[in-house]
Design an enzyme around this catalytic site. Structure first.
Site, PDB file in Angstrom:
ATOM      1  N   ASN A 263      43.692  72.537 -66.026  1.00  0.00           N
ATOM      2  CA  ASN A 263      43.591  74.000 -66.608  1.00  0.00           C
ATOM      3  C   ASN A 263      44.655  74.869 -66.061  1.00  0.00           C
ATOM      4  OD1 ASN A 263      40.880  72.942 -67.502  1.00  0.00           O
ATOM      5  ND2 ASN A 263      40.468  73.080 -65.516  1.00  0.00           N
ATOM      6  N   GLU A 296      48.015  66.686 -61.648  1.00  0.00           N
ATOM      7  CA  GLU A 296      47.539  67.878 -62.527  1.00  0.00           C
ATOM      8  C   GLU A 296      48.595  69.016 -62.045  1.00  0.00           C
ATOM      9  OE1 GLU A 296      45.186  67.284 -64.372  1.00  0.00           O
ATOM     10  OE2 GLU A 296      44.698  65.295 -63.357  1.00  0.00           O
TER      11      GLU A 296
END
Length: 912
Positions: A263, A296
């Site tokens: 995210n 990530e």
């Protein structure tokens, strides 16, 4: 009934959602979400319905431009409107119950905190929205909650405002200035420990790096924070990509379906990939944390700034980012080391990655779920977060890097971002950018054949033929590729497999092990590489290259550095493999030769066991293999980390793929025989290796120290496989004196796996009783640390003598089926990594698997679907395993109310 979605049916969304303003009034059982969207109809598309997705949420109201309306249809999981305006503000208010959300998709509660997981289709469980990756919007988020319970309210982007409210509540406002799809939305609310630092980007901006964890765990987050900063610096230096926000946050959560989620600016992580200290985390944990933190973070550009047009393009971001995290880990392992040690460190990383590919992805390519890295259809996108999309996808990216070289690949990356920053694009768009560079390097050529890697499934086999003309001192290498239909390809009569573009890296050695220089001046599709090697580009079914000035019939070094994800078929004489094992200047190829030599011997003995119906009294191990292991055991010029791979036997999973039909029990026994023979023949050398690598002092997770611990524990495993009394004492001493988890768990694991049935005397008791006491001691010492308890359950699972033992462990007060980490530790590990007990010929473990799939499916369909993959290869097993597996699959398939996720996996397994 599940609906099949096809890539060819893609249609753009007819509306722009320019801005999204979300207001959350957070409550454990009833969270209110007010979603205000700025909507504009796309002028180049015909007027059509505005369709919003919603799942397991309650619609409260809908308004357009501030006016409440009932002019909509709520049809299944869709909210359908027919707006007449071309530009308007749409507000949808809904509620959800986070505490009841056991799927861990959307908004859910873990411990005392709120978390979200939206990829792939979890945002629809939060609010009504066009839940697809090509709808990219600017997000404004306001979070409101009880301040005492939830002092930290986090979302994507930059924090722009905080304030206290009445009734002990407070709110925070966040703004993400970069357009993003809703799958990258995140929300976290709770009370946490925070570790943070301010770091400076290459352009001179100060950025805040933060790691949030449960209260009391902050002292275990230093490695994660340092890994984050290393990833940030590496991406600047290697790819010229800089962090684009004022802060970057990582949050650890106990209940999580995946490893982590990228995210934008607010990465949510499974706690297993954040928390680490020497007492509770192994070397593999430290390495895994650095890798996943990097992965990530790297998504910030390869996945977030440029994202997927649709979910068929998933490998666009995942394959590329896995390649980037692999390179990051390799560079981190090699940093500050002299050249030879750096080469060994990078090779260790490459071997690890290839082993993971062969263990997980090669079987997938041979099974019912076989699919290209860019699938053509799916029923549930959650089922396509696979080793093919990730690991094979990374290999496809790596092949482009190999073909273009580092400088060319970086030029292609810059072109990719220049063309597509801020867009949702396709795999073809990425290849187009790389092709623009390749065409400049090779006028008249392109990557049209290479694109077949994106559209075809299966693992190609490259057959190698060598013809040597002693008179002309010429050696001709002929490569022939083949790849039969697999998976759903078998059902398509109109589908013809096409050749792949395969970069095939080779070298040649004399029979005394000296490298032979190779020249390519007059050869097409060939170029020289380091260590006198050559990269051949195979682009047709068959292609030949003739090398001159070859003074003798050479020993071929094939597929160096695993330059393509293929099988190699070449009739190596054993003596040539021995030459490669001892002398190949390419360390990966040297390891590969040792693996091939060991694989042949284990498979030969497997067939002998089958033929002799389990009688092993006359079986002996080939002395050629024992000599190779002797040479590598005594080659002190090799780094310990590399030797630990060079001296390890191939895994049962890799070996099973080479058996037709699969005979797990015979294979398990054959591998054990080979291991025990190597251990007993070289017992004194293994003992010497153990003692020289057993060092004390402060724990360090650097490659040299990690390699020493790895080689030491490998030696201990070999010695305990033959019940060596001195080794048993050494293992006990290592456990008692261990100053880190790697040594403690390494000793206990070796004892648990090889002494569970031993009645030998140890002091005033038996070895079996001593091991049981250590096992209990380990649990009691760490029972309040969930991640270490997961390690304990995994150890019980892989060493369990039968399925009855696993059933007993499920009654343990610490076992919680709802927690994915705990389920993976016990159930997955038993079914995937305990060959002897899971493949018991009575089929009891298969029946157990079916029961647990059904139980998991009722709680968490995504985890259940992954667990279902255990049976993918059932048709390739020998009897009675095959029929018993089929029976277990049918039991799951016939269960009423099975989720769409698990139904797709099981139905494909049974139908193909």
């Amino acid at each position: 009934m599940s609906t099949t979605i096809y890539r060819k049916d893609y249609q753009p969304y007819p509306y722009h959602i320019e801005k999204v303003s979300l207001h959350f009034s957070l409550d454990v059982t009833r969270t209110v979400v007010t979603n205000t969207m700025t909507v504009t109809r796309k002028a180049d598309m015909p007027r059509s319905a505005l369709i919003l997705n919603g799942e397991d949420i309650q619609l409260e109201s809908v308004s357009i431009d501030g006016q409440t309306t009932t002019d909509y249809t709520l049809q299944g999981e869709q909210l359908i409107l027919h707006p007449t305006q071309d530009h308007f503000e749409l507000t949808v208010t809904s509620t959800c119950n986070p505490s009841a959300n056991s799927t861990l998709m959307g908004l859910y509660v873990s411990g005392n905190s709120f978390f979200t997981q939206c990829e792939a289709e979890g945002f629809r469980r939060i609010t009504f929205y066009p839940d697809r990756p090509d709808v990219m919007s600017e997000f404004f988020v306001t979070l409101e909650a009880d301040k005492a319970k939830y002092p930290y309210l986090l979302s994507n982007g930059n924090l722009i405002h905080t304030q206290d409210l009445d009734n002990g509540r407070h709110q925070c406002q966040w703004h993400d200035p970069f357009l993003k799809p809703c799958y990258l939305f995140a929300l976290v609310a709770g009370d946490f420990d925070i570790r943070e630092k301010t770091s400076k980007t290459r352009s001179g901006r100060d950025v805040l790096l933060q790691v949030y964890s449960d209260k009391g765990n902050g002292d275990q987050t230093l490695w994660a924070l340092d890994s984050l900063e290393r990833a940030m610096f590496w991406d600047e230096q290697r790819f010229n990509l800089e962090l684009d926000l004022d802060r970057f946050m990582v949050v650890a959560v106990r209940d999580f379906n995946m490893g982590a989620m990228e995210n934008k600016g607010l990465n949510i992580f499974n706690a297993a990939y954040v928390l680490a200290d020497p007492e509770t985390a192994t070397d593999a944990n430290f390495e895994g944390i650095e890798s996943v933190i990097g992965h990530e973070y790297f998504h910030n550009w390869t996945g977030n700034r440029v994202t997927c047009r649709d979910w068929f393009q998933l490998s666009l971001k995942e394959g590329l980012t896995v390649f980037r995290d692999q390179e990051f880990s390799a560079d981190m392992m090699a940093r500050n080391l002299p050249p030879q040690a750096a080469l060994s460190a990078r090779t260790v990383k490459r071997i690890d990655d290839v082993t993971r590919l062969r263990t997980a992805q090669f079987p997938e390519d041979a099974g019912p779920m076989a699919h290209p890295i860019r699938p053509d259809s799916y029923q549930e996108i959650g089922n396509f977060y696979t080793a093919t999309v990730y690991e094979k996808g990374a290999e496809v990216i790596r092949m482009q890097h190999t073909l273009l070289g580092e400088q060319g690949f970086q030029a292609g990356m810059q072109e990719y971002f220049h063309r597509h920053d801020g867009q949702a694009v396709t795999c073809d768009d990425f290849v187009n950018a790389m092709e623009s560079v390749y065409c400049r390097q090779h006028p008249g050529k392109d990557l049209s054949v290479f694109r077949h890697w994106y559209s075809q499934a299966g693992t190609p086999t490259v057959q190698v033929q060598m013809d040597y003309d002693e008179t002309k001192q010429a050696c001709t290498i002929t490569l022939t590729q083949s790849c039969p239909k697999v998976g759903v390809e078998k059902l398509r009569q109109d589908f013809d497999k096409k050749p792949y573009h395969i970069p095939f890296h080779i070298g040649m050695l004399t029979h005394t092990g000296l490298p032979i220089p190779l020249k390519v001046e007059h050869l097409d599709n060939a170029r020289t590489t380091e260590n006198h090697g050559v990269l051949l580009e195979l682009q047709t079914q068959t292609q030949s290259w003739t090398f001159t000035h070859i003074p003798e019939r050479p020993v071929l070094s094939l597929l160096r550095d695993f330059s393509a994800p293929v099988y190699v078929s070449y009739p190596y004489p054993a003596e040539e493999l021995a030459v490669l094992c001892a002398h190949d200047v390419n360390p990966f190829a040297r390891w590969e030769a040792a693996q091939e030599l060991a694989s042949r011997e284990i498979l030969r003995i497997t067939q002998q066991i089958i033929k002799q119906q389990g009688n092993i009294s006359s079986i002996t191990v080939d002395t050629a293999l024992l000599k190779v292991w002797l040479h590598n055991l005594t080659d002190m010029q090799l780094d310990a980390g590399y030797r630990s791979w060079l001296l390890a036997l191939p895994t049962e999973k890799v070996l099973l793929e080479r058996l037709s039909p699969m005979q797990p029990q015979a294979l398990y026994l054959a591998r054990r025989i080979v291991k025990e023979s190597i251990a007993s023949t070289h017992r004194d050398l293994w003992m010497q290796t153990y003692r020289t690598q057993h060092t004390t002092g402060e724990y360090r997770p650097d490659p040299i120290s990690v390699g020493q611990r790895s080689l030491k524990n490998l030696a201990l495993n070999y010695l305990l496989s033959i019940q060596d009394n001195e080794a048993i004492s050494l293992a006990k001493m290592q456990y008692d004196s261990a100053a880190n988890m790697t040594d403690r768990l390494g000793a206990l694991s070796a004892l648990m796996h090889y002494n569970a049935t031993s009645e030998a005397i140890y002091g005033n008791t038996t070895v079996k009783a001593m091991v049981a006491q250590l096992n209990q001691d380990f649990y009691q010492h760490f029972e309040n640390n969930p991640l270490v308890v997961d390690k304990w359950f995994a150890l019980q699972a892989t060493s369990a003598p039968n399925v009855a033992h696993i059933r007993e462990l499920m009654q343990h007060p610490a076992f919680v089926l709802r927690n994915p980490n705990r389920a993976r530790a016990l159930l997955f590990q038993f079914c995937m990594n305990n060959t002897r007990a899971f493949h018991d010929e009575d089929g009891s473990a298969y029946a157990f698997w079916a029961e647990q799939v059904i139980a998991l499916d009722a709680l968490n369909p995504e985890v259940a679907a992954r667990f279902s993959r255990v049976m993918d290869s059932w048709q390739r097993y020998a009897e009675p395993f095959k029929t018993l597996m089929q029976k277990a699959l049918q039991k799951v398939a016939e269960h009423q109310g099975l989720s769409k996720n698990t139904t797709e996996i099981v139905s494909k397994a049974l139908s193909i």
